[in-house]
Design an enzyme around this catalytic site. Structure first.
Site, short mmCIF file in Angstrom:
data_model
loop_
_atom_site.label_atom_id
_atom_site.label_comp_id
_atom_site.label_asym_id
_atom_site.label_seq_id
_atom_site.Cartn_x
_atom_site.Cartn_y
_atom_site.Cartn_z
CB SER A 131 17.58 -46.88 -4.56
OG SER A 131 18.45 -45.78 -4.68
CD GLU A 162 -1.17 -2.24 2.31
OE1 GLU A 162 -1.86 -2.71 3.22
OE2 GLU A 162 0.02 -2.58 2.11
CB CYS A 186 0.19 -4.47 8.81
SG CYS A 186 1.24 -3.05 8.43
CB THR A 218 20.75 -39.59 0.91
OG1 THR A 218 19.82 -40.39 1.63
CG2 THR A 218 20.27 -39.41 -0.52
#
Length: 346
Positions: free
Chosen positions: A171, A55, A79, A199
């Site tokens: 995998s 604003e 706000c 990983t």
């Protein structure tokens, strides 16, 4: 009172403007100032913490007195508190704005109340215009406000018998192309992607979000590696377009608090059964994605690690949100079922 067609179009424009701002600790907000005749006088959006709110950004583009009697169309309730910048409600009143139309209520205890302040001063206020669209824009920020931490998604891929890898540790690839494309799309929507050091050492993932054609998505999550071991100098994650984070501790609530303080809204936990199990065990999984491939692997490599369950009566109950076919694979999206005991985790 109801919004006019001109104000509705202005709200659509404000929502578009809001997307120009960064996703961070502060919400993405757009604003359009309309003259009493419905002409666009100015536009603005929030450019990040410490900068002018939408604003005020729009009002600053007008000469003194030009906004008197005008309408401010804003994606979030103005706000009513002083942080790094002053209250937007006071800025609108000082500019002489006569009418305010906004999409979404501000959920903050400190920042809300702007609509009430404006009404008390005699300004017409319309709330909820295009609220669904405004809520969608602010989904991740609103989730972070509600939770007090980032929203956490835990993802894994598994065989039909619940294995993440064959007995020799291989995998790639359990799931097919369509499932992997879905994962990359979700990575691009996250702020942080989490993997365990195990990983990283075993699979050397890049942790990037890629398009079906192999190009990088415009938005990339920040890689976060958990674990005490060092990340190799040759690891693919070191070539990620965003600088990675490495945390060696095991305090997940403290980690999420840190990420929240950095302005991150969405955390995507992807790398490894141990890390997935740790978030589930701590009750810190808000969404679960299980990609299930129609294959059998057997063996010892379960898709998730220990989550602290020793007997069936302690099983973590989930609510199924959706079940979708992705090529030959199945995607099950679930979330923790509500618990009657607020002292217990998910």
């Amino acid at each position: 009172m109801s919004a006019t067609p001109v104000e509705t179009e202005a709200m659509r424009r404000a929502l578009s403007l809001a997307h120009r701002g960064p996703r961070g600790a502060n919400p993405q907000v757009g604003a359009v100032i309309l003259s009493p005749d419905g002409d666009v006088l100015a536009e603005g959006w929030h450019r990040g913490a410490g900068t002018a709110h939408a604003e005020v950004d729009a009002l600053a583009k007008l000469p003194a007195g030009a906004a008197r009697g005008a309408t401010a169309v804003v994606t979030l309730e103005p706000c009513d508190h002083t942080g790094r910048t002053g209250p937007c409600s006071e800025a609108l009143l000082a500019a002489g704005v006569a009418r305010v139309v906004y999409a979404v209520d501000d959920p903050g205890d400190a920042s809300s109340g702007g609509a009430e302040r404006l009404r008390a001063a005699g300004v017409e206020v319309i709330a909820g215009l295009l609220a669904d669209e405004g809520g969608h824009l602010l989904t991740s920020w609103l989730d972070a406000q509600r939770l007090g931490r980032p929203h956490v998604t835990v993802k894994w891929a598994q065989s039909l018998d619940g294995r993440a890898a064959a007995d020799d540790g291989t995998s790639q690839w359990i799931t097919g192309t369509a499932a992997r494309e879905d994962v990359h799309r979700r990575r691009a929507d996250a702020d942080v992607i989490v993997a365990g050091i195990g990983t990283i050492l075993a699979d050397d993932p890049a942790l990037t979000a890629r398009t079906p054609g192999g190009d990088l998505h415009d938005r990339q999550p920040v890689p976060l590696i958990l674990g005490s071991r060092d990340i190799p100098e040759t690891a693919a994650v070191r070539r990620h377009p965003r600088p990675f984070l490495h945390r060696r501790g095991h305090d997940l609530p403290a980690l999420l608090a840190e990420l929240h303080g950095l302005g991150f809204h969405r955390v995507f936990v992807e790398g490894g059964p141990t890390v997935a199990g740790a978030f589930l065990r701590a009750g810190l999984a808000d969404e679960i994605l299980a990609y299930v491939a129609p294959m059998l692997l057997g063996g010892r490599h379960a898709a998730i690690g220990d989550i602290g369950i020793t007997t069936i009566r302690d099983a973590r109950r989930l609510q199924t949100v959706s079940v979708d076919m992705l090529g030959d694979d199945l995607l099950i999206v679930a979330r923790p079922a509500p618990t009657a005991d607020p002292t217990k985790g998910n």
